[in-house]
Write an enzyme that holds these catalytic residues in place. Structure first.
Site, PDB file in Angstrom:
ATOM      1  N   HIS A   5      13.921 -16.847   1.289  1.00 52.82           N
ATOM      2  CA  HIS A   5      13.506 -18.047   0.561  1.00 52.82           C
ATOM      3  C   HIS A   5      14.718 -18.635  -0.141  1.00 52.82           C
ATOM      4  CE1 HIS A   5      13.816 -14.937  -2.455  1.00 52.82           C
ATOM      5  NE2 HIS A   5      14.144 -15.916  -3.276  1.00 52.82           N
ATOM      6  N   HIS A  17      20.850 -21.014  -2.589  1.00 57.26           N
ATOM      7  CA  HIS A  17      21.227 -19.991  -1.610  1.00 57.26           C
ATOM      8  C   HIS A  17      19.997 -19.237  -1.127  1.00 57.26           C
ATOM      9  CE1 HIS A  17      20.888 -17.728  -5.365  1.00 57.26           C
ATOM     10  NE2 HIS A  17      20.587 -16.699  -4.597  1.00 57.26           N
TER      11      HIS A  17
HETATM   12  O1  3AM Z   1      16.835 -13.965  -3.928  1.00 54.44           O
HETATM   13  P1  3AM Z   1      17.386 -14.951  -4.915  1.00 54.44           P
HETATM   14  O2  3AM Z   1      18.779 -14.649  -5.314  1.00 54.44           O
HETATM   15  O3  3AM Z   1      17.167 -16.362  -4.546  1.00 54.44           O
HETATM   16  O4  3AM Z   1      17.638 -12.901  -7.653  1.00 54.44           O
HETATM   17  C1  3AM Z   1      16.248 -13.123  -7.768  1.00 54.44           C
HETATM   18  C2  3AM Z   1      15.671 -13.836  -6.594  1.00 54.44           C
HETATM   19  O5  3AM Z   1      16.552 -14.845  -6.237  1.00 54.44           O
HETATM   20  C3  3AM Z   1      16.013 -14.126  -8.854  1.00 54.44           C
HETATM   21  O6  3AM Z   1      14.743 -14.675  -8.579  1.00 54.44           O
HETATM   22  C4  3AM Z   1      14.464 -14.575  -7.189  1.00 54.44           C
HETATM   23  C5  3AM Z   1      13.165 -13.879  -6.967  1.00 54.44           C
HETATM   24  O7  3AM Z   1      13.175 -12.637  -7.574  1.00 54.44           O
HETATM   25  N1  3AM Z   1      16.037 -13.509 -10.169  1.00 54.44           N
HETATM   26  C6  3AM Z   1      15.561 -12.291 -10.496  1.00 54.44           C
HETATM   27  N2  3AM Z   1      15.765 -12.070 -11.800  1.00 54.44           N
HETATM   28  C7  3AM Z   1      16.374 -13.174 -12.308  1.00 54.44           C
HETATM   29  C8  3AM Z   1      16.826 -13.577 -13.589  1.00 54.44           C
HETATM   30  N3  3AM Z   1      16.681 -12.790 -14.654  1.00 54.44           N
HETATM   31  C9  3AM Z   1      16.543 -14.093 -11.255  1.00 54.44           C
HETATM   32  N4  3AM Z   1      17.104 -15.286 -11.428  1.00 54.44           N
HETATM   33  C10 3AM Z   1      17.532 -15.602 -12.668  1.00 54.44           C
HETATM   34  N5  3AM Z   1      17.390 -14.781 -13.723  1.00 54.44           N
END
Ligand code: 3AM
Length: 180
Positions: free
Chosen positions: A43, A125
């Site tokens: 995603h 990304h």
């Molecule tokens: O897979 P991506 O990098 O798009 O990294 C986590 C994931 O993103 C991000 O939210 C998406 C679904 O879990 N994520 C998790 N914890 C986070 C945080 N504390 C976060 N993004 C920002 N702050």
């Protein structure tokens, strides 16, 4: 008593693109490079919301349903490695303004609803590999897939049996698609 769920807004990869990406990923990275994200979990995050109460979730869904933004397309022509979170990602060198506007809208609504938003700039990304903390040989180019977004969705991040699964809770259409 109200329960909370770990939520985020994201764009979903169309099935055909999902399959192309995972086939290419299998040929392009060694197993040592990192842990492949499950195909169904691929995603593009627009706004991370954290743990959200049922009440706040209802309010965020209402706000999302009022969004009237156009669809867009982007070329997935960028690849990178962030060693600190240990992520190898697929992205775009030319983020469409409509993508940035949609993310900004969702992030500002989330912030106003009391969800902490990172001050880090939005870097669109698609995470391909996790646990990629060692140097990784990044392929020089991608096949340059076109990712057409005609909807955005609210996802729940569910951790069960040692695995994270992303479950779509609701999806909202973007208006008529046009060029990147
Ligand atoms: O897979 P991506 O990098 O798009 O990294 C986590 C994931 O993103 C991000 O939210 C998406 C679904 O879990 N994520 C998790 N914890 C986070 C945080 N504390 C976060 N993004 C920002 N702050």
């Amino acid at each position: 008593m109200s329960s909370s769920r770990r939520l985020f807004f994201a764009l979903t990869l169309p099935d055909a693109l999902q399959q192309q990406v995972i086939r290419w990923r299998a040929e392009s990275f060694t197993p040592e490079a990192g842990r492949p994200v499950a195909a169904a979990n691929l995603h593009l995050t627009l706004a991370f919301l954290g743990d959200v109460s049922a009440q706040k979730e209802t309010a965020l869904k209402k706000l999302a349903s009022r969004i009237s933004q156009p669809g867009f397309s982007m070329v997935l022509d960028d690849l990178g490695h962030w060693p600190r979170p240990g992520v190898v990602w697929l992205g775009t060198r030319r983020a469409p303004r409509k993508l940035l506007q949609l993310a900004e809208l969702l992030r500002s609504q989330a912030a106003r609803s009391g969800c902490y938003q990172s001050p880090m700039p939005f870097h669109p990304h698609i995470t391909l590999l996790r646990s990629a903390t060692q140097p990784v040989a990044i392929p020089p180019a991608t096949p340059g897939w076109i990712f057409s977004a005609d909807a955005f969705a609210l996802y729940q991040s569910v951790f069960e049996n040692g695995r994270t699964r992303y479950q779509m809770l609701e999806q909202w259409p973007l208006a008529n698609q046009d060029n990147p």
